[in-house]
Design a protein around this motif. Structure first.
Motif, short mmCIF file in Angstrom:
data_model
loop_
_atom_site.label_atom_id
_atom_site.label_comp_id
_atom_site.label_asym_id
_atom_site.label_seq_id
_atom_site.Cartn_x
_atom_site.Cartn_y
_atom_site.Cartn_z
N LEU A 1 65.20 -28.88 23.80
CA LEU A 1 64.20 -29.87 23.44
C LEU A 1 62.81 -29.24 23.35
N LEU A 2 62.49 -28.40 24.32
CA LEU A 2 61.15 -27.81 24.38
C LEU A 2 60.92 -26.73 23.32
N SER A 3 61.97 -26.38 22.60
CA SER A 3 61.79 -25.42 21.50
C SER A 3 61.02 -26.06 20.34
N TRP A 4 60.96 -27.39 20.34
CA TRP A 4 60.20 -28.12 19.32
C TRP A 4 58.76 -28.29 19.81
N LYS A 5 57.81 -28.12 18.93
CA LYS A 5 56.40 -28.16 19.30
C LYS A 5 55.76 -29.53 19.10
N GLY A 6 56.57 -30.52 18.72
CA GLY A 6 56.00 -31.82 18.40
C GLY A 6 55.90 -32.80 19.55
N TRP A 7 56.30 -32.39 20.76
CA TRP A 7 56.25 -33.31 21.89
C TRP A 7 54.81 -33.58 22.32
N LYS A 8 54.50 -34.86 22.58
CA LYS A 8 53.19 -35.22 23.10
C LYS A 8 53.17 -35.01 24.62
N ALA A 9 52.00 -35.13 25.20
CA ALA A 9 51.83 -34.82 26.62
C ALA A 9 52.75 -35.67 27.51
N GLY A 10 52.82 -36.97 27.21
CA GLY A 10 53.67 -37.85 28.01
C GLY A 10 55.13 -37.47 27.93
N SER A 11 55.58 -37.07 26.75
CA SER A 11 56.96 -36.65 26.56
C SER A 11 57.24 -35.37 27.33
N LYS A 12 56.30 -34.44 27.31
CA LYS A 12 56.47 -33.18 28.04
C LYS A 12 56.59 -33.43 29.54
N ARG A 13 55.77 -34.38 30.03
CA ARG A 13 55.85 -34.70 31.46
C ARG A 13 57.23 -35.25 31.79
N TYR A 14 57.74 -36.08 30.91
CA TYR A 14 59.06 -36.67 31.16
C TYR A 14 60.16 -35.60 31.13
N ILE A 15 60.07 -34.70 30.17
CA ILE A 15 61.08 -33.63 30.05
C ILE A 15 61.04 -32.70 31.25
N HIS A 16 59.83 -32.35 31.69
CA HIS A 16 59.68 -31.40 32.79
C HIS A 16 60.04 -32.02 34.14
N ALA A 17 60.13 -33.34 34.20
CA ALA A 17 60.41 -34.01 35.47
C ALA A 17 61.86 -33.81 35.92
N SER A 18 62.74 -33.38 35.02
CA SER A 18 64.15 -33.18 35.36
C SER A 18 64.61 -31.83 34.85
N GLN A 19 65.74 -31.39 35.38
CA GLN A 19 66.31 -30.13 34.92
C GLN A 19 66.78 -30.27 33.47
N ASP A 20 67.49 -31.37 33.20
CA ASP A 20 67.87 -31.74 31.84
C ASP A 20 67.73 -33.25 31.73
N ILE A 21 67.79 -33.77 30.51
CA ILE A 21 67.62 -35.20 30.30
C ILE A 21 68.97 -35.91 30.38
N ASP A 22 69.08 -36.83 31.34
CA ASP A 22 70.28 -37.65 31.48
C ASP A 22 70.15 -38.82 30.52
N LEU A 23 70.99 -38.84 29.49
CA LEU A 23 70.86 -39.86 28.45
C LEU A 23 71.03 -41.28 28.98
N LYS A 24 71.94 -41.47 29.89
CA LYS A 24 72.15 -42.81 30.45
C LYS A 24 70.90 -43.30 31.15
N VAL A 25 70.29 -42.43 31.91
CA VAL A 25 69.08 -42.80 32.67
C VAL A 25 67.93 -43.17 31.74
N VAL A 26 67.68 -42.32 30.74
CA VAL A 26 66.52 -42.56 29.87
C VAL A 26 66.72 -43.79 28.99
N ILE A 27 67.92 -43.98 28.47
CA ILE A 27 68.16 -45.15 27.62
C ILE A 27 68.09 -46.44 28.44
#
Length: 259
Positions: free
Chosen positions: A163-189
């Motif tokens: 996910l972080l290989s893409w440069k289009g993430w905004k600050a809020g999105s980066k905070r969300y991504i960095h908050a976990s080791q990987d993104i659990d789809l069930k949790v985020v949805i």
């Protein structure tokens, strides 16, 4: 039903068509259809995840094709959900503009600002853009022991590194991504859907409160039309009544007619 009642039914139907409340109701129903698509996509996604979590057999090395097929299906369901949320947001904004109410617009903009300030919302919006500009991020399946190795926990994840290989993430999105080791789809949805439900519970009620008399008049006439319509149905033949009035075919007469 008397002639007067039939005329009354026609007059009420014509009046209902010209009510401002009817227009408002139609606008909300159109939005509700888009909202239904979001909820339906969410439900299908949730059911798929739940079935996966309870399917230990899918981890059998002999069922790798089944697991890969499931992950592809998860990508489809994720795409449908993200696309429908985008449509819902756009349709809601258009409806708010069409209502032409400055007070409602100000409250709506404030609610949207609060909604968008959540990092989960940032992430979902940017994830939708990621899907549009980069492609569907391939989900991965994970299984790990829980409760002192009694039982297992199965999850569907999105790779943080990918996910972080893409440069289009905004600050809020980066905070969300960095908050976990990987993104659990069930949790985020689930988190996003909960926020969405809260927002639209407010929005529908607020639109109705804007013109309560218009909705009340529409509802009153609609109920009367429904009542008269029910009375009309009572005097019409049911399929069973129609069938009972058809003279049964006499087998002997039918045989004679053929000869």
């Amino acid at each position: 039903m008397s002639k007067e009642q039939i005329q009354r039914l026609r007059a009420l139907s014509e009046k209902r068509e010209n009510l401002h409340g009817t227009k408002l109701y139609g606008m909300l129903m159109n939005l509700a259809t888009t909202h239904y698509a979001v909820n339906r996509n969410y439900r299908e996604f949730s059911i798929a995840i739940t079935n996966f979590e309870g399917n230990i057999a899918i981890w059998d090395v002999k069922k790798r094709n089944e697991l890969q097929t499931f992950l592809r299906e998860i990508s489809r369901l994720l795409h449908n959900y993200l696309s429908s949320t985008f449509s819902l947001i756009r349709h809601t904004s258009k409806l708010c503009n069409d209502l032409r109410c400055n007070e409602l617009r100000k409250e709506y903009d404030k609610k949207v600002s609060d909604f968008n300030s959540n990092d989960c919302v940032f992430f979902i919006k940017d994830l939708r853009n990621f899907v549009q500009h980069v492609g569907l991020p391939p989900p991965t399946a994970s299984i790990s022991p829980v409760h002192h190795n009694v039982g297992f926990r199965s999850r569907i994840l999105l790779s943080k590194q990918r996910l972080l290989s893409w440069k289009g993430w905004k600050a809020g999105s980066k905070r969300y991504i960095h908050a976990s080791q990987d993104i659990d789809l069930k949790v985020v949805i689930n988190q996003y859907q909960s926020l969405l439900n809260q927002f639209y519970m407010w929005f529908y009620q607020r639109v109705i409160q804007q013109d309560p008399r218009e909705f009340e008049e529409f509802a009153k006439i609609d109920r009367e039309i429904a009542k008269l319509g029910a009375e009309l149905e009572k005097i019409m033949y049911t399929p069973e009544q129609v069938d009972s009035k058809i003279e049964p075919i006499n087998a002997e007469k039918a045989s004679d007619a053929k000869t």
